[in-house]
Scaffold this motif. Structure first.
Motif, PDB file in Angstrom:
ATOM      1  N   VAL A 204      -5.730  -2.944   2.925  1.00 55.49           N
ATOM      2  CA  VAL A 204      -4.931  -3.865   2.123  1.00 55.49           C
ATOM      3  C   VAL A 204      -4.841  -3.307   0.703  1.00 55.49           C
ATOM      4  O   VAL A 204      -5.859  -3.077   0.056  1.00 55.49           O
ATOM      5  N   VAL A 205      -3.605  -3.081   0.239  1.00 54.42           N
ATOM      6  CA  VAL A 205      -3.390  -2.548  -1.109  1.00 54.42           C
ATOM      7  C   VAL A 205      -2.320  -3.375  -1.809  1.00 54.42           C
ATOM      8  O   VAL A 205      -1.650  -4.204  -1.192  1.00 54.42           O
ATOM      9  N   LYS A 206      -2.166  -3.142  -3.099  1.00 52.58           N
ATOM     10  CA  LYS A 206      -1.145  -3.809  -3.890  1.00 52.58           C
ATOM     11  C   LYS A 206       0.112  -2.945  -3.979  1.00 52.58           C
ATOM     12  O   LYS A 206       0.028  -1.732  -4.198  1.00 52.58           O
ATOM     13  N   GLY A 207       1.290  -3.555  -3.817  1.00 53.13           N
ATOM     14  CA  GLY A 207       2.546  -2.861  -3.973  1.00 53.13           C
ATOM     15  C   GLY A 207       2.973  -2.794  -5.431  1.00 53.13           C
ATOM     16  O   GLY A 207       2.293  -3.286  -6.328  1.00 53.13           O
ATOM     17  N   ASP A 208       4.134  -2.189  -5.680  1.00 53.68           N
ATOM     18  CA  ASP A 208       4.620  -1.998  -7.045  1.00 53.68           C
ATOM     19  C   ASP A 208       4.865  -3.306  -7.775  1.00 53.68           C
ATOM     20  O   ASP A 208       4.754  -3.383  -8.999  1.00 53.68           O
ATOM     21  N   THR A 209       5.214  -4.355  -7.036  1.00 59.38           N
ATOM     22  CA  THR A 209       5.500  -5.647  -7.670  1.00 59.38           C
ATOM     23  C   THR A 209       4.350  -6.626  -7.527  1.00 59.38           C
ATOM     24  O   THR A 209       4.504  -7.816  -7.782  1.00 59.38           O
ATOM     25  N   GLY A 210       3.181  -6.131  -7.095  1.00 61.41           N
ATOM     26  CA  GLY A 210       2.010  -6.985  -7.005  1.00 61.41           C
ATOM     27  C   GLY A 210       1.779  -7.615  -5.655  1.00 61.41           C
ATOM     28  O   GLY A 210       0.777  -8.296  -5.443  1.00 61.41           O
ATOM     29  N   GLU A 211       2.707  -7.397  -4.706  1.00 65.36           N
ATOM     30  CA  GLU A 211       2.522  -7.994  -3.387  1.00 65.36           C
ATOM     31  C   GLU A 211       1.498  -7.202  -2.580  1.00 65.36           C
ATOM     32  O   GLU A 211       1.263  -6.024  -2.841  1.00 65.36           O
ATOM     33  N   GLU A 212       0.878  -7.851  -1.609  1.00 64.98           N
ATOM     34  CA  GLU A 212      -0.110  -7.180  -0.772  1.00 64.98           C
ATOM     35  C   GLU A 212       0.585  -6.438   0.368  1.00 64.98           C
ATOM     36  O   GLU A 212       1.491  -6.969   1.007  1.00 64.98           O
ATOM     37  N   LEU A 213       0.140  -5.220   0.624  1.00 64.51           N
ATOM     38  CA  LEU A 213       0.701  -4.388   1.684  1.00 64.51           C
ATOM     39  C   LEU A 213      -0.402  -3.937   2.623  1.00 64.51           C
ATOM     40  O   LEU A 213      -1.545  -3.741   2.210  1.00 64.51           O
ATOM     41  N   LEU A 214      -0.063  -3.779   3.893  1.00 67.97           N
ATOM     42  CA  LEU A 214      -0.992  -3.248   4.883  1.00 67.97           C
ATOM     43  C   LEU A 214      -0.628  -1.794   5.144  1.00 67.97           C
ATOM     44  O   LEU A 214       0.495  -1.485   5.555  1.00 67.97           O
TER      45      LEU A 214
END
Length: 275
Positions: A204-214
């Protein structure tokens, strides 16, 4: 854990500290307390959950805290989980909804400052501990982590890895927060979990706009150094940080009366329970 406060005592003390407006910015700036409060939202004791929500509600009253809180890994998802869980008491659901709405509203304000904050956050490591500088934290989403037997399999697999310090489960959202030595690759965790044959991990990481990505790991397994003993906690030494923006700010002068206890609470949170 003798000699250390239990979960309810810790969260109650953080709640009491957060009730003082002069303490709120310092608590959110501390890199151990906010992630710890998020983990408490999945605690089996409903009193712990409610007290954690009260603390978050106090912290969210400080407008300058809201963006950081909203962007904190797992915050919005954990609040949604409390709101949607059928076993959550009504008053707890209402409080979680109030905190969620407060933080969600911050996403539409100060767009420029949000982009600047997200840029800074992408440069920083996500740490539970406030003083341990030779550890890092990896958040895993584990497909198949849906009952206690699978959880036990996952525990056994992680405990065998040399370099794993501690881990905490968020069963409702199939996640595991793992503290590991900085020289251990996250891929080793994925390999160990895949070895169970019934579970698979993504990071689980943060995307460029702050959303969570798998982010899926590569299918190629990596060598995992086995650990025959239970992992020891890392010493709280004074090794230097590589980047200045990873340094943890000291508790402000307004918190002199509670700073010693806050340090104890943060230590407790950084040594995450094997819940």
């Amino acid at each position: 854990m003798s000699g250390e406060p239990d979960a309810l005592a810790v969260v109650n003390q953080l709640r009491d500290l957060a009730s003082d407006p002069l303490n709120r910015r310092a608590i959110v700036q501390d890199q151990g307390c906010l992630p710890g409060l998020i983990l408490f939202l999945d605690h089996p004791n409903p009193q712990v959950v409610y007290s954690a929500l009260l603390a978050l509600r106090y912290l969210a009253e400080c407008r300058s805290n809201r963006e950081k809180m909203r962007c904190e890994l797992g915050m919005m998802l954990s609040l949604q989980n409390v709101i949607q869980k059928t076993t959550t008491p009504g008053d707890t659901q209402l409080l979680a909804t109030e905190v969620y709405d407060l933080l969600q509203s911050s996403s539409t304000a100060d767009g420029d400052s949000m982009n600047e904050m997200n840029s800074r956050r992408r440069k920083a490591q996500f740490f539970l501990g406030t003083t341990n500088k030779r550890a890092k934290t990896v958040v895993l989403h584990i497909d198949g982590l849906d009952d206690t037997s699978r959880r036990s399999l996952c525990e056994d697999a992680l405990l065998k890895i040399k370099g794993v310090i501690s881990f905490t489960f968020q069963m409702a959202v199939q996640r595991c927060v793992v503290r590991i030595r900085s020289d251990l690759k996250a891929e080793a965790l994925a390999t160990a979990i895949a070895s169970t044959k019934v579970m698979k991990a993504q990071q689980v990481v943060k995307g460029d706009t702050g959303e969570e990505l798998l982010v899926p790991f590569q299918d190629t397994p990596v060598d995992v150094e086995q650990n025959t003993d239970l992992p020891d906690y890392l010493p709280e030494d004074e090794s230097p940080m590589k980047e200045q923006d990873k340094a943890v700010s000291r508790v402000g002068t307004h918190m002199d009366s509670g700073s010693n206890w806050l340090s104890t609470a943060a230590n407790f949170l950084s040594r995450s329970f094997y819940w």
